[in-house]
Design a protein around this motif. Structure first.
Motif, PDB file in Angstrom:
ATOM      1  N   GLN A 161     -15.265  -1.759  -8.212  1.00 46.96           N
ATOM      2  CA  GLN A 161     -13.835  -2.051  -8.113  1.00 46.96           C
ATOM      3  C   GLN A 161     -13.390  -2.354  -6.506  1.00 46.96           C
ATOM      4  OE1 GLN A 161     -13.823   2.579  -8.847  1.00 46.96           O
ATOM      5  NE2 GLN A 161     -12.012   2.361  -7.412  1.00 46.96           N
ATOM      6  N   SER A 162     -12.157  -2.578  -6.660  1.00 45.78           N
ATOM      7  CA  SER A 162     -11.466  -2.440  -5.026  1.00 45.78           C
ATOM      8  C   SER A 162     -11.771  -3.865  -4.514  1.00 45.78           C
ATOM      9  CB  SER A 162     -11.501  -1.190  -4.182  1.00 45.78           C
ATOM     10  OG  SER A 162     -11.418   0.030  -4.790  1.00 45.78           O
ATOM     11  N   ARG A 163     -11.541  -4.944  -5.080  1.00 41.69           N
ATOM     12  CA  ARG A 163     -12.114  -6.186  -4.237  1.00 41.69           C
ATOM     13  C   ARG A 163     -10.783  -6.347  -3.173  1.00 41.69           C
ATOM     14  NH1 ARG A 163     -12.201  -7.303  -9.347  1.00 41.69           N
ATOM     15  NH2 ARG A 163     -10.466  -9.060  -9.324  1.00 41.69           N
ATOM     16  N   PHE A 164     -11.218  -7.398  -2.291  1.00 41.76           N
ATOM     17  CA  PHE A 164     -10.080  -7.554  -1.215  1.00 41.76           C
ATOM     18  C   PHE A 164     -10.670  -9.093  -0.767  1.00 41.76           C
ATOM     19  CE2 PHE A 164      -8.662  -7.907   3.110  1.00 41.76           C
ATOM     20  CZ  PHE A 164      -7.443  -7.589   2.945  1.00 41.76           C
ATOM     21  N   GLY A 165      -9.656  -9.913  -0.970  1.00 41.94           N
ATOM     22  CA  GLY A 165      -9.929 -11.405  -0.462  1.00 41.94           C
ATOM     23  C   GLY A 165     -10.637 -12.307  -1.465  1.00 41.94           C
ATOM     24  N   ARG A 166     -10.901 -13.510  -0.969  1.00 43.13           N
ATOM     25  CA  ARG A 166     -11.251 -14.330  -2.069  1.00 43.13           C
ATOM     26  C   ARG A 166     -12.724 -14.570  -2.419  1.00 43.13           C
ATOM     27  NH1 ARG A 166      -6.946 -19.426  -0.653  1.00 43.13           N
ATOM     28  NH2 ARG A 166      -5.149 -18.487  -1.106  1.00 43.13           N
ATOM     29  N   ALA A 198     -14.343  12.735  -3.148  1.00 45.45           N
ATOM     30  CA  ALA A 198     -13.016  13.387  -3.220  1.00 45.45           C
ATOM     31  C   ALA A 198     -12.185  12.366  -3.901  1.00 45.45           C
ATOM     32  CB  ALA A 198     -12.594  13.777  -1.922  1.00 45.45           C
ATOM     33  N   ASP A 199     -11.321  12.734  -4.828  1.00 46.92           N
ATOM     34  CA  ASP A 199     -10.279  11.871  -5.524  1.00 46.92           C
ATOM     35  C   ASP A 199      -9.459  11.519  -4.312  1.00 46.92           C
ATOM     36  OD1 ASP A 199     -10.959  11.418  -8.213  1.00 46.92           O
ATOM     37  OD2 ASP A 199     -10.584  13.741  -8.389  1.00 46.92           O
ATOM     38  N   CYS A 200      -8.954  10.180  -4.437  1.00 45.68           N
ATOM     39  CA  CYS A 200      -8.185   9.560  -3.460  1.00 45.68           C
ATOM     40  C   CYS A 200      -7.405   8.413  -4.269  1.00 45.68           C
ATOM     41  CB  CYS A 200      -9.020   8.814  -2.482  1.00 45.68           C
ATOM     42  SG  CYS A 200     -10.226   7.700  -3.144  1.00 45.68           S
ATOM     43  N   LEU A 201      -6.658   7.629  -3.354  1.00 43.68           N
ATOM     44  CA  LEU A 201      -6.055   6.345  -3.839  1.00 43.68           C
ATOM     45  C   LEU A 201      -6.738   5.579  -4.850  1.00 43.68           C
ATOM     46  CD1 LEU A 201      -3.202   4.697  -3.756  1.00 43.68           C
ATOM     47  CD2 LEU A 201      -4.340   3.362  -1.917  1.00 43.68           C
ATOM     48  N   GLU A 202      -8.092   5.176  -4.551  1.00 45.81           N
ATOM     49  CA  GLU A 202      -9.026   4.220  -5.399  1.00 45.81           C
ATOM     50  C   GLU A 202      -9.214   4.915  -6.607  1.00 45.81           C
ATOM     51  OE1 GLU A 202      -9.143   4.629  -2.130  1.00 45.81           O
ATOM     52  OE2 GLU A 202      -9.065   2.730  -1.232  1.00 45.81           O
ATOM     53  N   SER A 216       0.862  -1.228  -0.056  1.00 44.91           N
ATOM     54  CA  SER A 216       0.025  -0.034  -0.260  1.00 44.91           C
ATOM     55  C   SER A 216       0.560   1.339  -0.030  1.00 44.91           C
ATOM     56  CB  SER A 216      -0.867  -0.071   1.209  1.00 44.91           C
ATOM     57  OG  SER A 216      -1.973  -1.029   1.103  1.00 44.91           O
ATOM     58  N   ALA A 217       2.022   1.116   0.709  1.00 48.04           N
ATOM     59  CA  ALA A 217       2.797   2.470   0.573  1.00 48.04           C
ATOM     60  C   ALA A 217       3.405   2.751  -0.599  1.00 48.04           C
ATOM     61  CB  ALA A 217       4.024   2.093   1.686  1.00 48.04           C
ATOM     62  N   LYS A 218       3.612   1.694  -1.456  1.00 51.57           N
ATOM     63  CA  LYS A 218       4.115   1.955  -2.943  1.00 51.57           C
ATOM     64  C   LYS A 218       3.134   2.614  -3.631  1.00 51.57           C
ATOM     65  CE  LYS A 218       7.318  -2.071  -3.085  1.00 51.57           C
ATOM     66  NZ  LYS A 218       7.643  -3.038  -3.746  1.00 51.57           N
ATOM     67  N   ALA A 219       1.778   2.119  -3.330  1.00 48.68           N
ATOM     68  CA  ALA A 219       0.737   2.816  -4.124  1.00 48.68           C
ATOM     69  C   ALA A 219       0.314   4.231  -3.643  1.00 48.68           C
ATOM     70  CB  ALA A 219      -0.475   1.909  -3.857  1.00 48.68           C
ATOM     71  N   TYR A 220       0.439   4.611  -2.443  1.00 52.51           N
ATOM     72  CA  TYR A 220       0.304   5.849  -1.956  1.00 52.51           C
ATOM     73  C   TYR A 220       1.440   6.746  -2.475  1.00 52.51           C
ATOM     74  CZ  TYR A 220      -3.695   5.315   1.067  1.00 52.51           C
ATOM     75  OH  TYR A 220      -4.958   5.093   1.571  1.00 52.51           O
ATOM     76  N   SER A 221       2.684   6.344  -2.464  1.00 50.90           N
ATOM     77  CA  SER A 221       3.785   7.335  -2.848  1.00 50.90           C
ATOM     78  C   SER A 221       3.460   7.755  -4.269  1.00 50.90           C
ATOM     79  CB  SER A 221       5.072   6.349  -2.811  1.00 50.90           C
ATOM     80  OG  SER A 221       4.825   5.134  -3.694  1.00 50.90           O
ATOM     81  N   TYR A 245     -18.015   1.930  -8.745  1.00 42.79           N
ATOM     82  CA  TYR A 245     -18.138   2.072  -7.461  1.00 42.79           C
ATOM     83  C   TYR A 245     -17.141   1.114  -6.544  1.00 42.79           C
ATOM     84  CZ  TYR A 245     -22.395   4.443  -8.978  1.00 42.79           C
ATOM     85  OH  TYR A 245     -23.398   5.259  -9.821  1.00 42.79           O
ATOM     86  N   HIS A 246     -17.008   1.584  -5.414  1.00 43.59           N
ATOM     87  CA  HIS A 246     -16.214   0.777  -4.409  1.00 43.59           C
ATOM     88  C   HIS A 246     -17.013  -0.486  -4.257  1.00 43.59           C
ATOM     89  CE1 HIS A 246     -13.649  -0.922  -1.467  1.00 43.59           C
ATOM     90  NE2 HIS A 246     -12.964   0.216  -1.445  1.00 43.59           N
ATOM     91  N   GLY A 247     -16.273  -1.685  -4.370  1.00 46.51           N
ATOM     92  CA  GLY A 247     -17.215  -2.841  -4.180  1.00 46.51           C
ATOM     93  C   GLY A 247     -17.303  -3.267  -2.436  1.00 46.51           C
ATOM     94  N   ILE A 248     -18.365  -4.258  -2.489  1.00 49.86           N
ATOM     95  CA  ILE A 248     -18.502  -4.673  -1.115  1.00 49.86           C
ATOM     96  C   ILE A 248     -18.588  -6.433  -1.353  1.00 49.86           C
ATOM     97  CG2 ILE A 248     -19.178  -2.765   0.168  1.00 49.86           C
ATOM     98  CD1 ILE A 248     -22.065  -3.948  -0.041  1.00 49.86           C
ATOM     99  N   PRO A 249     -18.458  -7.153  -0.124  1.00 46.82           N
ATOM    100  CA  PRO A 249     -18.954  -8.476  -0.510  1.00 46.82           C
ATOM    101  C   PRO A 249     -20.173  -8.759  -1.007  1.00 46.82           C
ATOM    102  CG  PRO A 249     -17.481  -8.393   1.416  1.00 46.82           C
ATOM    103  CD  PRO A 249     -17.727  -6.998   0.893  1.00 46.82           C
ATOM    104  N   LYS A 250     -20.753  -9.605  -1.840  1.00 45.15           N
ATOM    105  CA  LYS A 250     -22.118  -9.814  -2.382  1.00 45.15           C
ATOM    106  C   LYS A 250     -22.681 -10.248  -1.192  1.00 45.15           C
ATOM    107  CE  LYS A 250     -24.808 -12.903  -5.502  1.00 45.15           C
ATOM    108  NZ  LYS A 250     -24.468 -13.929  -6.440  1.00 45.15           N
ATOM    109  N   ARG A 251     -22.048 -10.893  -0.155  1.00 41.47           N
ATOM    110  CA  ARG A 251     -22.701 -11.563   0.930  1.00 41.47           C
ATOM    111  C   ARG A 251     -23.454 -10.345   1.764  1.00 41.47           C
ATOM    112  NH1 ARG A 251     -19.996 -11.785   5.794  1.00 41.47           N
ATOM    113  NH2 ARG A 251     -18.045 -11.794   4.559  1.00 41.47           N
ATOM    114  N   TYR A 252     -22.963  -9.173   1.726  1.00 36.34           N
ATOM    115  CA  TYR A 252     -23.422  -7.768   2.389  1.00 36.34           C
ATOM    116  C   TYR A 252     -24.764  -7.479   1.576  1.00 36.34           C
ATOM    117  CZ  TYR A 252     -18.794  -7.348   4.461  1.00 36.34           C
ATOM    118  OH  TYR A 252     -17.716  -7.433   5.200  1.00 36.34           O
TER     119      TYR A 252
END
Length: 359
Positions: A250-255, A287-291, A72-77, A209-216
């Motif tokens: 976008q922005s999935r995390f985990g399996r 607001a614009d951000c890392l994502e 994450s540090a590399k991406a933020y830089s 849009y930022h994603g969330i698990p389908k389970r939610y």
């Protein structure tokens, strides 16, 4: 239990209305040392990761926090500016512009501040500052247009946790969403039109849009539906047909499976099918951000171009654009109806001092 007071409070001060805008948060610096505590706070929130706590504690502390901070540090830089992280800069600018706008509309008795759900300035510290300034009626506006338990409800948790420690609680109002607010839809549509006027339109407009698990979603979270409604309303304002735009996540995390279609998969597939030009806009980000800057502006651009696409453009978030600030001002005004700053009771301080108060 000993409850917090307000050290600078005096019984003679004027009561004020407070407006607290919030966003997700950002590390203090683009390095591993700053990312680790930030990610730990963020990923420890049970609203964000709905996994049994003991299992998640082991995964988070033994695996993720030993791997992800450096990545994450590399991406933020790559997105960091001289003023700091883009999200911090934009949110500060939004707060400053909103403060000026509300002051012109309501006068000096409205206090406007901003806080981050994770990292600094924290929700608790900013609420403390606002109470010390005399805020006795508080409106909290999370800058998440679409409601999601992982973002909006988590912000409410932070507000509730802050007041759970305090002796006194102000009148409280909380904006849960504004995904179909006409002013918000107009601002998003006009932002896209402005881009088109400068560079022309593309074959496809992608709402990401930022994603969330389908389970939610299956458990009752309305986020998926609100995202689709936002896309539809903006597309209608722009006069687009169904085949001219898509809603992706976008922005999935985990399996586990998240909301589909995935933005990166969609862009690769579009290019493979012969689509040569796309424009991507992210109406869920105020607001614009890392994502938006790194993930959408750079990473997904590469996916599309490498798969055969020829023209890829990211359309900036609303940030502190005048129309966005006007929209937020109107939204705040609607939610402040019926509230008025209460002038100090001239005898309040006298009575308190007679009872032993020092001010």
């Amino acid at each position: 239990m000993k409850y917090k007071g307000s050290p600078s409070f005096t019984h003679a001060q004027s009561d004020k209305i407070g407006v607290l805008i919030t966003n997700l948060g950002t590390p203090q610096a683009p390095n591993k040392q700053a990312l680790r505590p930030y990610l730990k706070e963020f990923l420890s929130d049970p609203r964000v990761v709905e996994v049994p706590r003991l299992i998640w504690w082991m995964i988070l502390n033994l695996v993720i926090l030993n791997i992800r901070p450096s990545r994450s540090a590399k991406a933020y830089s790559t997105v960091w500016t001289e003023q700091g992280s883009p999200l911090m800069v934009h949110t500060q600018n939004q707060a400053d512009a909103l403060r000026d706008s509300l002051k012109a509309k309501f006068g000096d008795h409205v206090v406007v501040e901003f806080a981050m759900r994770y990292g600094q300035p924290s929700v608790d510290s900013v609420i403390d500052s606002m109470l010390q300034q005399g805020v006795r009626q508080l409106l909290v506006l999370p800058l998440y247009p679409q409601y999601c338990a992982s973002t909006t409800a988590s912000t409410f948790d932070a507000v509730a946790d802050s007041f759970r420690q305090r002796r006194w609680m102000p009148g409280l109002r909380f904006v849960t969403h504004y995904h179909d607010n006409p002013d918000y839809i107009d601002a998003c549509a006009n932002k896209i039109r402005e881009h088109w006027e400068q560079k022309g339109s593309a074959e496809k407009l992608i709402f990401s849009y930022h994603g969330i698990p389908k389970r939610y979603l299956l458990n009752g979270d309305p986020y998926h539906c609100e995202c689709h409604k936002t896309s539809r309303l903006i597309a209608e304002k722009l006069g687009l047909e169904k085949g001219q735009y898509m809603t992706c996540f976008q922005s999935r995390f985990g399996r586990e499976e998240w909301l589909k279609p995935y933005t990166d998969h969609t862009l690769k597939a579009l290019a493979a099918d012969g689509v040569k030009s796309v424009q991507v806009v992210c109406p869920g980000f105020s607001a614009d951000c890392l994502e938006t800057i790194e993930e959408i502006g750079e990473e997904n651009r590469d996916y599309f171009l490498e798969a055969g696409g020829e023209r890829y453009e990211y359309i900036d978030a609303l940030n502190s654009d005048p129309e966005h600030i006007e929209m937020l001002t109107n939204l705040v005004g609607q939610n402040l109806q019926g509230w008025e700053a209460i002038l100090p009771d001239p005898e309040r301080a006298t009575r308190a001092i007679e009872l032993g108060a020092d001010r």
